[in-house]
Scaffold this active site. Structure first.
Site, PDB file in Angstrom:
ATOM      1  N   CYS A  22       0.742  -0.945   0.014  1.00  0.00           N
ATOM      2  CA  CYS A  22      -0.202  -0.069   0.419  1.00  0.00           C
ATOM      3  C   CYS A  22       0.947   1.297   0.187  1.00  0.00           C
ATOM      4  O   CYS A  22       0.596   2.269  -0.925  1.00  0.00           O
ATOM      5  CB  CYS A  22      -0.517  -0.318   1.069  1.00  0.00           C
ATOM      6  SG  CYS A  22      -2.129  -1.330   1.549  1.00  0.00           S
ATOM      7  N   ARG A  82       6.251 -11.959   5.130  1.00  0.00           N
ATOM      8  CA  ARG A  82       5.395 -11.198   7.104  1.00  0.00           C
ATOM      9  C   ARG A  82       6.055 -12.670   7.926  1.00  0.00           C
ATOM     10  O   ARG A  82       6.210 -13.540   7.464  1.00  0.00           O
ATOM     11  CB  ARG A  82       4.017 -11.213   6.535  1.00  0.00           C
ATOM     12  CG  ARG A  82       3.567 -10.197   5.828  1.00  0.00           C
ATOM     13  CD  ARG A  82       1.897 -10.246   5.084  1.00  0.00           C
ATOM     14  NE  ARG A  82       0.863  -9.285   4.921  1.00  0.00           N
ATOM     15  CZ  ARG A  82       0.138  -9.015   4.542  1.00  0.00           C
ATOM     16  NH1 ARG A  82      -0.689 -10.160   4.686  1.00  0.00           N
ATOM     17  NH2 ARG A  82      -0.105  -7.819   3.580  1.00  0.00           N
ATOM     18  N   GLN A 103       1.399 -11.028  -3.739  1.00  0.00           N
ATOM     19  CA  GLN A 103       0.002 -10.225  -3.406  1.00  0.00           C
ATOM     20  C   GLN A 103      -0.448  -9.684  -4.949  1.00  0.00           C
ATOM     21  O   GLN A 103       0.656  -9.589  -5.439  1.00  0.00           O
ATOM     22  CB  GLN A 103      -0.520  -9.875  -2.845  1.00  0.00           C
ATOM     23  CG  GLN A 103      -0.589 -10.035  -0.892  1.00  0.00           C
ATOM     24  CD  GLN A 103      -0.659  -8.646  -0.194  1.00  0.00           C
ATOM     25  OE1 GLN A 103      -0.403  -7.654  -0.281  1.00  0.00           O
ATOM     26  NE2 GLN A 103      -1.508  -8.798   0.747  1.00  0.00           N
ATOM     27  N   ASP A 150      -2.237  -7.433  -6.077  1.00  0.00           N
ATOM     28  CA  ASP A 150      -2.914  -6.154  -4.765  1.00  0.00           C
ATOM     29  C   ASP A 150      -2.692  -5.311  -5.702  1.00  0.00           C
ATOM     30  O   ASP A 150      -3.204  -5.167  -7.220  1.00  0.00           O
ATOM     31  CB  ASP A 150      -1.701  -5.483  -4.221  1.00  0.00           C
ATOM     32  CG  ASP A 150      -2.004  -5.302  -3.040  1.00  0.00           C
ATOM     33  OD1 ASP A 150      -3.113  -4.965  -3.187  1.00  0.00           O
ATOM     34  OD2 ASP A 150      -1.059  -4.801  -1.997  1.00  0.00           O
ATOM     35  N   HIS A 165      -4.500  -0.868  -5.703  1.00  0.00           N
ATOM     36  CA  HIS A 165      -5.711   0.398  -4.938  1.00  0.00           C
ATOM     37  C   HIS A 165      -6.169   1.126  -5.634  1.00  0.00           C
ATOM     38  O   HIS A 165      -5.253   1.828  -7.218  1.00  0.00           O
ATOM     39  CB  HIS A 165      -4.452   0.831  -3.869  1.00  0.00           C
ATOM     40  CG  HIS A 165      -3.703   0.559  -3.302  1.00  0.00           C
ATOM     41  ND1 HIS A 165      -2.195  -0.557  -3.046  1.00  0.00           N
ATOM     42  CD2 HIS A 165      -3.785   0.019  -1.849  1.00  0.00           C
ATOM     43  CE1 HIS A 165      -2.372  -2.068  -2.250  1.00  0.00           C
ATOM     44  NE2 HIS A 165      -3.124  -1.166  -0.747  1.00  0.00           N
ATOM     45  N   LYS A 176     -15.229  -3.955   4.919  1.00  0.00           N
ATOM     46  CA  LYS A 176     -14.874  -4.497   4.352  1.00  0.00           C
ATOM     47  C   LYS A 176     -15.762  -5.678   3.304  1.00  0.00           C
ATOM     48  O   LYS A 176     -16.412  -5.832   4.132  1.00  0.00           O
ATOM     49  CB  LYS A 176     -13.255  -5.172   4.152  1.00  0.00           C
ATOM     50  CG  LYS A 176     -13.271  -5.969   5.840  1.00  0.00           C
ATOM     51  CD  LYS A 176     -12.225  -7.042   5.892  1.00  0.00           C
ATOM     52  CE  LYS A 176     -12.430  -8.035   7.477  1.00  0.00           C
ATOM     53  NZ  LYS A 176     -11.173  -8.750   7.091  1.00  0.00           N
ATOM     54  N   HIS A 201      -8.588  -1.218  -1.095  1.00  0.00           N
ATOM     55  CA  HIS A 201      -7.109  -2.056  -1.378  1.00  0.00           C
ATOM     56  C   HIS A 201      -8.272  -3.011  -1.302  1.00  0.00           C
ATOM     57  O   HIS A 201      -9.247  -3.186  -0.805  1.00  0.00           O
ATOM     58  CB  HIS A 201      -6.669  -2.374   0.350  1.00  0.00           C
ATOM     59  CG  HIS A 201      -6.578  -1.641   0.603  1.00  0.00           C
ATOM     60  ND1 HIS A 201      -4.531  -1.406   0.815  1.00  0.00           N
ATOM     61  CD2 HIS A 201      -7.116  -0.465   1.953  1.00  0.00           C
ATOM     62  CE1 HIS A 201      -4.527  -0.048   1.992  1.00  0.00           C
ATOM     63  NE2 HIS A 201      -5.913   0.276   2.317  1.00  0.00           N
TER      64      HIS A 201
HETATM   65 ZN    ZN Z   1      -3.303  -2.308   0.251  1.00  0.00          ZN
END
Ligand code: ZN
Length: 558
Positions: free
Chosen positions: A256, A285, A303, A305, A307, A387, A433
């Site tokens: 992010c 992680r 990910q 991912d 945004h 979410k 996200h």
């Molecule tokens: Zn994010």
């Protein structure tokens, strides 16, 4: 079961034995672990106890009575549990001379147990704490009928057969390695080909959906993570910083902040919104070594991912787009069945309650416009916003959390993200996200089990095996192979001196969708014989026809 164990192993101390989703377990303190033969003996003794049809009787004891009772039996774990009970009364059930702490309710008698099976033994620390003693946990399950039990045992068999760690090895897709470290995945050539296919599909579809693709670094100054709040809220999942030129850097747990910095790299106007950035971003992680599991729980993963930065009034449309996109992607991978959850404001949250309500409403409206059934998960939103989570059901009916769509009021604030509105003033965009597959590693693990390693043609690392029957067919077989490869079909040739039956079996074991067989007849006619993975033989065809057939199936992604 505990009664049976006590009968057979009188020195054993019983600890705790709850019902779990698919059955039950009980933890026992015993010097040497139970063997498979022990389990058989225990099952036999259990059957005898069931045959006695002894009544379960409930007794309410005063706490000190209960303590004395279990002290006499030397059941130290029960004593520890009773001491923690906040009530002066303790509920105990007794049957055929065996008694246990239990709130109830219970079956009326042991004879009511109709079908059961002990499944496995595993070491388990008392209360899950590795500082405590290691106990022996026996898992078992029970059903109302033998038929249901059998169905469940077949399911377990199928789960075992599909285990992605086992198939990953058999099909040579990926591995992990102690030299490298736990939870870090090596993608082997065949696994990597599948990943590349998924990534190509993912990138192309994102461009078509008007996203922009980013690449960002694997680490950044610790300051960035302090500003994003991760260092405060997420530190237990982050690795120790490393020092470069006297400044602390941190390997990234999230993408992010990088996407925010790209957004902030120039002035944005309301005309630029929504801005959609997507990245296959690899993050690291910390996970405890005990929970790492093949591809499903790892320490380094990529990910899928994205945004989205948008104005508040654009949230609903953006969520609608993301929902469509998510379901399209999931369906493409054969997941037609899913459950959707909407998580609302938790106790600890940032942003105004008003913002929360409005965006929660927007998420709800989007789900309702799409006619999607969902459940509310009250208070389960992330601290920065509400979410939507989507859990897919695989071919065995197991549920997997993959997609998540999260509204965020926090990061735009922390990073002072703005856009110039039509009123000429600075406004705060909302950030969304979202991940569709979640992580490529985990999604791959789920796919392997979902398809039992037999991937549809478009995903198969080897789409066609070309098999020659004898030495004199190799030249023609090589030409067919070359033709398919030059036309972007993933092929392998088996031109050695093995028998054709053996070669076909090899292709079947490696779950290659099509085998092309070249022998005398094929040499003569110039056609190829095509055999499907299922064993079905197609009519001989020209190689151009074969290519056409393959391309159609690949394009259908079925
Ligand atoms: Zn994010």
């Amino acid at each position: 079961m505990a009664h049976a164990v006590k009968d057979l192993f009188p020195d054993v101390k019983v600890a705790i034995g709850p019902a779990i989703e698919d059955g039950f377990y009980y933890d026992f303190d015993i010097e040497s672990p139970f063997s498979p033969e022990d389990l058989e003996k225990i099952e036999k003794r259990m059957s005898e106890i069931i045959d006695q049809d002894a009544k379960f009787e409930r007794r309410i004891l005063k706490k000190d009575e209960a303590l004395n009772y279990f002290k006499e039996k030397g059941e130290d774990y029960k004593i520890e549990l009773i001491n923690e009970i906040d009530d002066d009364k303790v509920s105990v059930y007794e049957e055929g001379g065996f008694a246990d702490l239990c709130r109830g309710p219970h079956l009326p008698s042991t004879g009511q147990v109709k079908a059961f099976k002990l499944l496995s033994v595993a070491g388990a620390y008392w209360r899950g704490d590795e500082k405590n003693k290691m106990l022996q946990r026996i898992y078992g399950t029970s059903f109302l009928t033998a038929k249901e039990l059998k169905k469940y045992l077949n399911f377990l068999e199928e789960v075992k057969k599909r285990d992605h760690r086992r198939l990953g090895k058999e099909l040579d897709l990926f591995s992990t390695n102690d030299e490298i470290g736990a939870g870090l995945i090596l993608w082997h050539p065949k696994g990597a080909l599948i990943r590349k296919t998924i990534e190509d599909f993912w990138r192309n579809e994102h461009l078509r959906a008007d996203y922009q693709i980013l690449y960002t670094p694997h680490m950044a100054k610790l300051n960035l993570w302090e500003r994003s709040g991760h260092w405060d809220f997420y530190r237990e999942n982050m690795y120790s910083p490393m020092e470069i030129d006297g400044i602390d850097y941190e390997i990234k747990p999230m993408n992010c902040p990088f996407h925010i910095e790209v957004y902030r790299s120039s002035l944005r106007s309301y005309r630029d919104l929504p801005v959609r950035y997507a990245e296959l971003g690899t993050v690291y992680r910390y996970e405890r070594s005990g929970v790492l599991h093949g591809l499903l729980r790892v320490r380094g993963f990529t990910q899928d991912d994205a945004h989205i930065f948008c104005a508040e009034e654009q949230i609903e449309d953006e969520i609608l787009n993301v929902l469509d996109f998510t379901l399209f992607v999931l369906r493409t991978f054969g997941f037609d069945d899913y459950d959707i959850y909407l998580s609302t404001r938790p106790e600890k949250y940032v942003g105004s309650a008003d913002n929360w309500d409005r965006s929660t409403e927007a998420l709800k409206r989007a789900l309702e416009i799409k006619g999607l059934k969902y459940e509310i998960d009250p208070g389960e939103g992330v601290f920065y916003g509400p979410k939507i989570d989507i859990k897919v059901k695989d071919s065995l009916g197991r549920q997997w959390q993959c997609s998540t769509i999260q509204v965020d009021f926090n990061n735009p604030e922390r990073f002072d993200v703005t856009f110039r509105g039509s009123d000429g003033k600075e406004h705060r965009p909302i950030m969304i996200h979202r991940a569709l597959m979640g992580s490529l590693e985990r999604f791959f693990g789920i796919l392997i089990e979902h398809y039992a390693g037999a991937f549809p043609l478009w995903l198969s690392p080897v789409q066609v095996s070309v098999l020659s029957i004898a030495e004199r067919h190799v030249e023609h077989a090589s030409e067919v192979l070359k033709y398919l490869r030059e036309n972007d079909i993933r092929v392998e040739g088996k031109f050695d001196n093995e028998k054709i039956g053996y070669k076909i079996r090899q292709s079947t074991v490696s779950k290659v969708p099509y085998s092309v067989i070249i022998g005398d007849k094929e040499l003569e006619t110039g056609k190829v014989t095509v055999r499907k993975k299922s064993g079905e033989n197609l009519n001989p065809m020209a190689k151009e026809e074969l290519l056409d057939l393959l391309r159609k199936e690949i394009d259908s992604r079925k």
